[in-house]
Design a protein around this motif. Structure first.
Motif, PDB file in Angstrom:
ATOM      1  N   LYS A   1      -4.778 -28.152 -20.030  1.00 36.27           N
ATOM      2  CA  LYS A   1      -4.716 -27.013 -19.190  1.00 36.27           C
ATOM      3  C   LYS A   1      -3.585 -26.273 -18.284  1.00 36.27           C
ATOM      4  O   LYS A   1      -3.176 -25.831 -17.935  1.00 36.27           O
ATOM      5  CB  LYS A   1      -6.115 -26.761 -18.557  1.00 36.27           C
ATOM      6  N   PRO A   2      -3.041 -27.632 -17.278  1.00 34.82           N
ATOM      7  CA  PRO A   2      -1.853 -26.822 -16.822  1.00 34.82           C
ATOM      8  C   PRO A   2      -0.605 -26.903 -16.972  1.00 34.82           C
ATOM      9  O   PRO A   2       0.460 -26.204 -16.830  1.00 34.82           O
ATOM     10  CB  PRO A   2      -2.026 -28.227 -15.729  1.00 34.82           C
ATOM     11  N   ALA A   3      -0.928 -27.454 -18.385  1.00 39.69           N
ATOM     12  CA  ALA A   3       0.615 -27.327 -19.331  1.00 39.69           C
ATOM     13  C   ALA A   3       0.362 -25.167 -19.421  1.00 39.69           C
ATOM     14  O   ALA A   3       1.605 -25.543 -20.004  1.00 39.69           O
ATOM     15  CB  ALA A   3       0.473 -28.079 -20.804  1.00 39.69           C
ATOM     16  N   LYS A   4      -1.040 -25.587 -20.010  1.00 41.28           N
ATOM     17  CA  LYS A   4      -0.862 -23.700 -20.548  1.00 41.28           C
ATOM     18  C   LYS A   4      -0.482 -22.990 -19.174  1.00 41.28           C
ATOM     19  O   LYS A   4       0.906 -21.865 -19.229  1.00 41.28           O
ATOM     20  CB  LYS A   4      -1.935 -23.527 -21.631  1.00 41.28           C
ATOM     21  N   GLU A   5      -0.388 -23.160 -17.991  1.00 42.26           N
ATOM     22  CA  GLU A   5      -0.539 -23.003 -16.828  1.00 42.26           C
ATOM     23  C   GLU A   5       1.247 -23.212 -16.838  1.00 42.26           C
ATOM     24  O   GLU A   5       1.910 -21.724 -16.324  1.00 42.26           O
ATOM     25  CB  GLU A   5      -0.928 -23.032 -15.335  1.00 42.26           C
TER      26      GLU A   5
ATOM     27  N   ILE B   1       8.342 -28.733 -19.156  1.00 42.01           N
ATOM     28  CA  ILE B   1       7.238 -30.076 -19.754  1.00 42.01           C
ATOM     29  C   ILE B   1       5.735 -29.856 -20.217  1.00 42.01           C
ATOM     30  O   ILE B   1       5.483 -29.529 -19.409  1.00 42.01           O
ATOM     31  CB  ILE B   1       7.765 -31.205 -19.016  1.00 42.01           C
ATOM     32  N   ALA B   2       5.484 -29.872 -21.444  1.00 44.91           N
ATOM     33  CA  ALA B   2       4.033 -29.909 -22.001  1.00 44.91           C
ATOM     34  C   ALA B   2       3.021 -31.281 -21.983  1.00 44.91           C
ATOM     35  O   ALA B   2       4.072 -31.505 -22.849  1.00 44.91           O
ATOM     36  CB  ALA B   2       4.238 -28.727 -23.227  1.00 44.91           C
ATOM     37  N   GLU B   3       2.712 -31.072 -21.084  1.00 46.95           N
ATOM     38  CA  GLU B   3       1.800 -32.383 -21.650  1.00 46.95           C
ATOM     39  C   GLU B   3       0.726 -32.057 -22.355  1.00 46.95           C
ATOM     40  O   GLU B   3      -0.070 -30.926 -22.194  1.00 46.95           O
ATOM     41  CB  GLU B   3       1.540 -32.607 -19.831  1.00 46.95           C
ATOM     42  N   GLN B   4       0.327 -32.801 -22.993  1.00 46.46           N
ATOM     43  CA  GLN B   4      -0.592 -33.096 -24.227  1.00 46.46           C
ATOM     44  C   GLN B   4      -1.192 -34.238 -23.161  1.00 46.46           C
ATOM     45  O   GLN B   4      -0.870 -35.381 -22.804  1.00 46.46           O
ATOM     46  CB  GLN B   4       0.368 -32.762 -25.176  1.00 46.46           C
ATOM     47  N   ARG B   5      -2.503 -34.374 -23.961  1.00 42.97           N
ATOM     48  CA  ARG B   5      -3.363 -35.082 -24.051  1.00 42.97           C
ATOM     49  C   ARG B   5      -4.154 -35.381 -24.567  1.00 42.97           C
ATOM     50  O   ARG B   5      -5.411 -34.535 -25.264  1.00 42.97           O
ATOM     51  CB  ARG B   5      -4.812 -35.384 -22.673  1.00 42.97           C
TER      52      ARG B   5
END
Ligand SMILES: Cc1cc2nc3c(=O)[nH]c(=O)nc-3n(C[C@H](O)[C@H](O)[C@H](O)COP(=O)(O)OP(=O)(O)OC[C@H]3O[C@@H](n4cnc5c(N)ncnc54)[C@H](O)[C@@H]3O)c2cc1C
Ligand SMILES: Nc1ncnc2c1ncn2[C@@H]1O[C@H](COP(=O)(O)O)[C@@H](O)[C@H]1O
Lengths: 326, 264
Positions: A15-19, A5-9
């Motif tokens: 950054k945690p989505a990239k991790e 689940i890739a989070e955007q804002r």
């Protein structure tokens, strides 16, 4: 399949989505399976390419004005239903405020085990064992799963971001969305994000943190200057927050944030057990304290026994020199 | 309207953890009402004092000591307790816990009776922050977690949730789940008379059979996850400690930042 689940804002991948994507690719390779990801929001379709650059084989895009901001019920339904349909082995998400709110909802919807805020994992045959701190970091536990789908959120900063490869492409599938009546009973009225120009505490590589020893709010200017030189975030002990010197959101510890930066610089902080609960997983700890017996020195890799009001200004000047700014 | 607060008995924040092999040694642990749950109870009590709430029920699932956590909440001003205790509950994970709490809620009248479902953001033992969102999803109702403000007006609530870099303000229709954190309020210390009064407040006791739950679907047997082992985190070694003229000690620190931490 490993499902991320890739989070955007504000239409940017967090950054945690990239991790999570980087870890997802690695896990998928180790398990010999594909990685797919979902991105949810409004006007976010173009992020699919960036997600692909982290190695996603397929990206599901859920793009709808109702989903512009985080909506616990709607996000959980869309993602939960996708997970139920695709039956991934693992569902991964960054352990942000959204991640720690959403993933349990998805797990409840799907009927799956969840290991939140993980800092490690190991592969055990075809199974995954999640590793995470508990009791405020005083123990590390290994979590085994009995459900076929395993939900894992990862502590920000605990896993590295891989080098994106823009030549990689992914199949993109748009998922239609319509809010239900139950979901309309909840709306986000305001989204107030105040940028300090500094990194977010939980995501920062370096944190400069001040405690009661700072003596007053005005002296934090010194720590902010030091932080800006280092590209760091500014944190605080509960004593400094309760005194009204710093905002609630800066508090590190048992009743504040848990952080895992590369470097944590504690200035005028004694190192009470509840403070350590929030920062003892930092890679390096530096302490500046005038009391040689302060417990913070028991965990510090490098300690300076001295008056912070004398040491910090010298440190600032010295780093300026190092950076060619003096 | 009525409020229901979910509370847990957890190790005191000062607890130093000891292990017996790869299991937790619980023999010397002192237990308290989860500090995050105090925010939930306090908020409910304030809503009662403001005339918005007319009854507060406190629910805890756990061994005998859960009663003490319930009593602490009753001493803060809650009206009565519900204690779910059953040997088969041992080893319940977040999912199983949420399932049992939902059944206890139903047994007490469900969402027709309770409009405010109050939780702590996290229990400081497992630190999972999962039960409130799970309960909300199982009930199909809104949840606003990690809140620092809760205003209620009729059947609507506005709650402010803390997120990285700022806050999200949600408006929800009740019934809804709310999970409190520091900043929501300043929990009171119960007065001695209120502590005494709390001893006489009723606590309903339920077993799994009372709730109509099959023992195989909760506890160790019915959970999706299990703790395989406990380990102490790698002990941090006290590193170098220097004392002297600011210029000298800073020079050594710079060396450390360059050569070891590699941040300069
Ligand atoms: C349930 C509970 C939850 C808690 N949660 C948290 C939490 O989330 N986070 C948290 O931080 N705390 C928390 N605490 C509080 C914790 O126990 C401590 O009280 C707090 O961390 C102390 O903050 P401090 O180190 O800034 O202050 P102090 O303990 O007062 O330490 C100040 C330090 O500054 C040093 N100092 C003073 N002047 C100078 C100078 N000129 N130069 C150099 N050094 C100087 C002193 O030697 C001292 O060591 C919690 C407590 C409880 C009971
Ligand atoms: N056994 C339990 N009994 C009652 N409430 C609980 C229990 N476990 C968790 N909770 C509630 O859920 C919140 C979050 O807990 P957790 O998800 O375990 O971090 C707690 O602060 C309580 O409000």
């Amino acid at each position: 399949m490993v499902f991320v689940i890739a989070e955007q804002r504000d239409r940017e991948l967090r950054k945690p989505a990239k991790e999570a994507l980087s870890l997802g690719r690695k896990m998928a390779d180790e398990l010999g399976c594909s990685m797919e990801a979902v991105i949810i929001g409004e006007g976010i379709g173009s992020l699919a390419d960036e997600i692909a650059s982290y190695g996603a084989d397929k990206v599901y895009v859920v793009d709808n004005p109702f989903l512009k901001y985080y909506h616990p019920m709607a996000y959980a339904r869309v993602i939960g239903d996708l997970v139920k349909e695709k039956q991934p082995k693992v569902v991964l998400m960054g352990g942000t405020q959204t991640g720690r709110d959403l993933l349990p909802r998805v797990a409840a919807r799907v009927g799956a085990g969840i290991a939140p805020d993980c800092t490690g994992y190991r592969i055990d045959g075809d199974n995954i064992v999640a590793i995470r701190p508990a009791i405020s970091g005083k123990v590390i536990v290994e979590i085994g799963f009995k459900s076929p789908i395993k939900m894992i959120s990862i502590r920000p900063n605990a896993f590295p971001i891989a080098e994106p490869d823009t030549s990689k492409k992914a199949e993109v599938e748009n998922i239609p969305f319509e809010p239900t009546d139950a979901e309309k009973k909840m709306v986000m009225k305001e989204f107030n994000i105040k940028s300090t120009g500094r990194p977010e505490l939980t995501e920062a590589e370096i944190i400069v943190s001040g405690g009661r020893g700072m003596k007053g709010p005005e002296n934090f200017a010194m720590l902010e200057e030091l932080a800006d030189l280092l590209g760091a975030a500014v944190g605080a002990s509960r004593a400094a927050v309760d005194a009204g010197w710093r905002p609630q959101s800066d508090q590190v510890g048992q009743t504040g944030k848990t952080v895992s930066p590369k470097l944590y610089i504690a200035v005028g902080i004694s190192g009470a057990i509840q403070h350590l609960a929030g920062m003892s997983s930092s890679k390096y700890i530096v302490a500046i304290n005038k009391d040689p017996d302060a417990p913070i020195f028991n965990v510090a890799d490098f300690g300076i026994v001295g008056d912070l009001f004398k040491v910090v200004p010298v440190l600032i000047e010295r780093i300026k020199k190092e950076k060619g700014q003096a | 309207m009525k409020a229901i607060c979910f509370v847990k008995s957890v190790p005191d924040t000062e607890t130093r953890v000891k292990l017996a092999g790869d299991r937790l040694d619980k023999s010397e642990i002192k237990y308290i009402l989860n500090p995050y749950d105090e925010f939930a109870v306090e908020e409910a009590v304030r809503k009662k004092e403001a005339g918005i709430v007319d009854e507060i029920v406190v629910v805890s699932m756990g061994p005998a000591r859960a009663q003490e956590a319930i009593r602490s909440a009753l001493a803060m001003g809650a009206d009565r307790g519900v204690h779910i205790e059953d040997d088969s509950l041992d080893g319940s994970d977040a999912y199983a816990t949420a399932k049992v709490l939902v059944e206890a809620l139903k047994k007490e009248g469900g969402l027709d009776t309770f409009q405010l479902l109050m939780f702590g953001q996290r229990a400081i033992d497992g630190d999972t922050w999962t039960v409130p969102s799970m309960v909300a999803e199982m009930l199909g109702i809104p949840s606003v977690c990690n809140i620092v403000k809760l205003d209620i007006d009729g059947n609507k609530a506005v709650a402010v949730r803390m997120v990285e870099g700022g806050e999200e303000v949600f408006e929800v229709e009740l019934p809804a789940v709310f999970a409190g954190r520091k900043g929501l309020n300043e929990p009171r210390y119960p007065s001695l008379p209120n502590i005494m009064k709390a001893k006489r407040k009723p606590i309903n006791k339920y077993t799994l059979a009372d709730l109509g739950i099959d023992a195989g679907t909760v506890g160790k047997a019915g959970s999706f996850t299990e703790v395989l082992k406990y380990e102490l985190p790698p002990a941090r070694q006290a590193g170098r400690k220097v004392e002297g003229e600011p210029e000298e000690v800073v020079e050594e620190l710079i060396k450390f930042l360059k050569e070891e931490a590699k941040v300069l």
